[in-house]
Design an enzyme around this catalytic site. Structure first.
Site, PDB file in Angstrom:
ATOM      1  CG  HIS A 108      -1.803   1.198   1.315  1.00 24.92           C
ATOM      2  ND1 HIS A 108      -3.081   1.209   0.832  1.00 24.92           N
ATOM      3  CD2 HIS A 108      -1.582   2.446   1.829  1.00 24.92           C
ATOM      4  CE1 HIS A 108      -3.626   2.399   1.030  1.00 24.92           C
ATOM      5  NE2 HIS A 108      -2.724   3.173   1.639  1.00 24.92           N
ATOM      6  CD  GLU A 109       1.656   3.804   3.724  1.00 26.03           C
ATOM      7  OE1 GLU A 109       2.040   4.840   3.140  1.00 26.03           O
ATOM      8  OE2 GLU A 109       0.586   3.742   4.341  1.00 26.03           O
ATOM      9  CG  HIS A 153       0.307   6.262  -0.749  1.00 25.74           C
ATOM     10  ND1 HIS A 153      -0.758   6.649  -1.529  1.00 25.74           N
ATOM     11  CD2 HIS A 153      -0.232   5.661   0.349  1.00 25.74           C
ATOM     12  CE1 HIS A 153      -1.893   6.300  -0.934  1.00 25.74           C
ATOM     13  NE2 HIS A 153      -1.605   5.690   0.195  1.00 25.74           N
TER      14      HIS A 153
END
Length: 349
Positions: free
Chosen positions: A21-22, A25
């Site tokens: 997920h990170e 980003h």
């Protein structure tokens, strides 16, 4: 020893989901020229790490969560002299900020699809036909008239497309009410009224319908693609219906699970084998992605909401005001997580 293994698996599964997920980003921020202070796995005090270029890469003490800290997200931490204006998130174009926020959840979805496809390719994928395999003797379903090989068409006026839909709509149905199940039997539609039977299992009261579904396993590359599509759509459907029922009050907060509840599920899935653990990772990854896309401040969807508001009104919301709103909702979410965790602990005992 079993407890230690479960804890390690729990940390590994959440670690993979958070990292993916990170990283979504992180990579989009880098591609769009945003200054990244830190990319971290875990929360709390730093255990170890290194710095490469402008970014610190750290492992932190509490093995739950993680973050990608971008310049412009929190105005209080920005060094006006050190960080050029064109490298701050809030100074990027709306489409760039949109993609940076979107690709965290998108990475979760990509991970889930790949894992489900891997399961289907190695172990085979189920056909997912909504056909009843077996009806238990003296069960609520048998007494109501359901039979093996009945194809379920609808439950309480909700269309049934897959075997997952049967489990979903029976799970969210009120156990105290009679449910309407429409099935196809011998090319004819038959309407069945059934109310689950209250039984005691392990000293706890529960409700059982007494039916089971067993789909045929299929193997091969093409069948793996078909199963991956069906299963992914099914999990998304479960998520959206569950969220909808939560907001309408048909599902209570007491039924939600946090880290403690997930830990319990990890133990159950471990005993079922590697394929079950991989599927759990895929399922949780989709959950994380969908929840983060909700238009709620502090979530990625909340940031996207402010970008949409900016485009509608023709000017951005003041960064100070937006950050305050995100901070308030973050505190509320932390309180919610505490309540859910307490409920998880109570359920354990």
């Amino acid at each position: 020893m079993s407890v230690i293994i479960n804890i390690l698996l729990f940390i590994l599964i959440l670690g993979i989901i958070v990292f993916i997920h990170e990283f979504g980003h992180f990579i989009l921020a880098k591609w769009n020229g945003v200054y990244v202070y830190e990319f971290a796995l875990g929360m709390g005090p730093k255990i170890c790490g290194f710095k490469k270029g402008e970014t610190e890469y750290n492992l932190r003490a509490i093995p739950i969560g993680g973050f990608c800290q971008l310049a412009g997200e929190d105005l209080d931490t920005d060094d006006d002299k050190k960080i050029p204006k064109d490298k701050r998130l809030q100074n990027k174009k709306a489409w760039q900020r949109f993609l940076i926020m979107l690709f965290g959840p998108m990475n979760n979805f990509i991970l889930a699809v790949l894992l489900i496809f891997l399961i289907a390719l190695i172990w085979g994928g189920a056909t997912m036909d909504p056909v009843i395999y077996k009806v238990e003797k003296d069960s609520a379903c048998e007494k109501a008239g359901l039979k093996a090989n009945d194809k379920v068409i609808s439950i309480n006026n909700n269309r049934i497309d897959t075997s997952d839909d049967i489990s979903l709509y029976l799970a969210v149905a009120s156990p105290k009410k009679t449910n309407t199940i429409v099935v196809e039997r011998d090319s004819k539609k038959v309407t069945i009224k059934v109310k689950p039977k209250k039984v005691k299992e392990d000293g706890k009261e529960t409700y059982k319908y007494g039916l089971s579904i067993k789909n045929k396993k299929t193997k091969g590359f093409v069948n793996a693609i078909v199963y991956t599509f069906k299963k992914t759509v099914s999990v998304f459907k479960q998520m959206f219906i569950t969220i909808g029922y939560l907001f309408t009050g048909r599902i209570s907060l007491n039924q939600l699970s946090g880290p403690v509840g997930i830990y319990s599920v990890v133990g159950q899935q471990r005993s079922a084998g590697l394929a079950s653990l991989i599927y759990l990772t895929a399922f949780l990854s989709i959950n994380v992605g969908v929840i983060n896309l909700l238009p709620i401040p502090a979530f990625d969807g909340g940031h996207i909401l402010f970008i949409i508001i900016e485009k509608i009104k023709g000017s951005p919301v003041k960064p100070e005001l937006e950050n305050k709103i995100h901070s308030i909702f973050l505190i509320l979410l932390m309180l919610l997580m505490v309540i859910i965790t307490i409920n998880d602990i109570i359920r354990l005992f």
